[in-house]
Design an enzyme around this catalytic site. Sequence first.
Site, PDB file in Angstrom:
ATOM      1  N   ASP A 105      63.271  31.758  42.710  1.00 23.67           N
ATOM      2  CA  ASP A 105      62.876  32.952  43.326  1.00 23.67           C
ATOM      3  C   ASP A 105      61.575  33.546  43.296  1.00 23.67           C
ATOM      4  OD1 ASP A 105      62.811  33.484  40.707  1.00 23.67           O
ATOM      5  OD2 ASP A 105      64.120  35.218  40.481  1.00 23.67           O
ATOM      6  N   ASP A 108      55.442  33.438  38.496  1.00 27.23           N
ATOM      7  CA  ASP A 108      54.357  34.298  38.075  1.00 27.23           C
ATOM      8  C   ASP A 108      53.544  33.632  37.345  1.00 27.23           C
ATOM      9  OD1 ASP A 108      53.412  36.907  37.487  1.00 27.23           O
ATOM     10  OD2 ASP A 108      54.701  37.170  35.814  1.00 27.23           O
ATOM     11  N   PHE A 157      55.579  43.965  40.149  1.00 26.58           N
ATOM     12  CA  PHE A 157      57.200  43.547  39.706  1.00 26.58           C
ATOM     13  C   PHE A 157      58.037  43.985  40.911  1.00 26.58           C
ATOM     14  CE2 PHE A 157      61.101  43.183  37.567  1.00 26.58           C
ATOM     15  CZ  PHE A 157      60.710  41.942  36.985  1.00 26.58           C
TER      16      PHE A 157
HETATM   17  P1  IMP Z   1      57.125  32.587  35.250  1.00 28.14           P
HETATM   18  O1  IMP Z   1      57.565  31.775  34.029  1.00 28.14           O
HETATM   19  O2  IMP Z   1      55.925  33.457  34.489  1.00 28.14           O
HETATM   20  O3  IMP Z   1      56.460  31.948  36.366  1.00 28.14           O
HETATM   21  O4  IMP Z   1      58.227  33.556  35.659  1.00 28.14           O
HETATM   22  C1  IMP Z   1      59.188  33.095  36.450  1.00 28.14           C
HETATM   23  C2  IMP Z   1      60.418  33.929  36.407  1.00 28.14           C
HETATM   24  O5  IMP Z   1      60.318  35.346  35.871  1.00 28.14           O
HETATM   25  C3  IMP Z   1      61.196  33.888  37.455  1.00 28.14           C
HETATM   26  O6  IMP Z   1      62.282  32.920  37.520  1.00 28.14           O
HETATM   27  C4  IMP Z   1      61.892  35.425  37.459  1.00 28.14           C
HETATM   28  O7  IMP Z   1      63.269  35.178  37.058  1.00 28.14           O
HETATM   29  C5  IMP Z   1      60.903  36.172  36.559  1.00 28.14           C
HETATM   30  N1  IMP Z   1      60.032  36.898  37.284  1.00 28.14           N
HETATM   31  C6  IMP Z   1      58.763  36.901  37.456  1.00 28.14           C
HETATM   32  N2  IMP Z   1      58.082  37.661  38.448  1.00 28.14           N
HETATM   33  C7  IMP Z   1      59.233  38.458  38.703  1.00 28.14           C
HETATM   34  C8  IMP Z   1      59.263  39.848  39.673  1.00 28.14           C
HETATM   35  O8  IMP Z   1      58.283  40.367  39.961  1.00 28.14           O
HETATM   36  N3  IMP Z   1      60.463  40.467  39.637  1.00 28.14           N
HETATM   37  C9  IMP Z   1      61.620  39.638  39.098  1.00 28.14           C
HETATM   38  N4  IMP Z   1      61.484  38.737  38.439  1.00 28.14           N
HETATM   39  C10 IMP Z   1      60.473  37.951  38.176  1.00 28.14           C
HETATM   40 MG    MG Z   2      64.833  36.542  36.474  1.00 31.09          MG
END
Ligand code: IMP
Ligand code: MG
Length: 183
Positions: A105, A108, A157
């Site tokens: 999805d 981040d 977010f």
């Molecule tokens: P990362 O490990 O920080 O790259 O985050 C990835 C995971 O965090 C994704 O698979 C999402 O489930 C969740 N995530 C990160 N940013 C958002 C957002 O803005 N909205 C909803 N879920 C998010």
């Molecule tokens: Mg999530």
Amino acid sequence: MFDPTKLDKHISKVLIDPDSIQQRIADLGAEITRDYQGKELVVVCILKGAFLFTSDLCRNIELPQKLDFMAVSSYGDSTRSSGIVKIDKDLSESIQDKHVLIVEDIIDSGLTLSYIVKILMDRQPADIKICVLCNKPSNLQQFVKVDYCGFKLEDEFVVGYGLDFRGYLRNLPYIGVVKDQYR
Ligand code: IMP
Ligand code: MG
């Protein structure tokens, strides 16, 4: 107070409307179809966030393909990655010598996807590519090579079209920003 029974009440703005989402997915599907000509794909949907994106994307990829699912959790209820990724559900088939397309999805910090890529690479696929619906590059901590990206976003977010806030709001048909007061 966050009230999951009142959907749109929690959204400060709609960032991407349903038609724009579908148009972008049609383009991504066409690009992937061109890139994988003559190859057979395993599309790996990362649950839960990518479930809607994957269902629309795979119908826009005109190639023989298998679909598999992996569920990971890294967040708890916070809106920032904990950096600790747990596999809640693993793939059901071997990916050895397969062309794997991971569908996620959003990126981040990059911690979740880099972890997934690392464990899937150990299983000796022919190759792995990554397709994300959204990328928030300003918060990247761990570099991940994104091959296909739907939308580049600011560091906000977002929810809807699969993306959740505390497990809710995945069913919104658009991608929107959650009001600050609820975060
Ligand atoms: P990362 O490990 O920080 O790259 O985050 C990835 C995971 O965090 C994704 O698979 C999402 O489930 C969740 N995530 C990160 N940013 C958002 C957002 O803005 N909205 C909803 N879920 C998010
Ligand atoms: Mg999530």
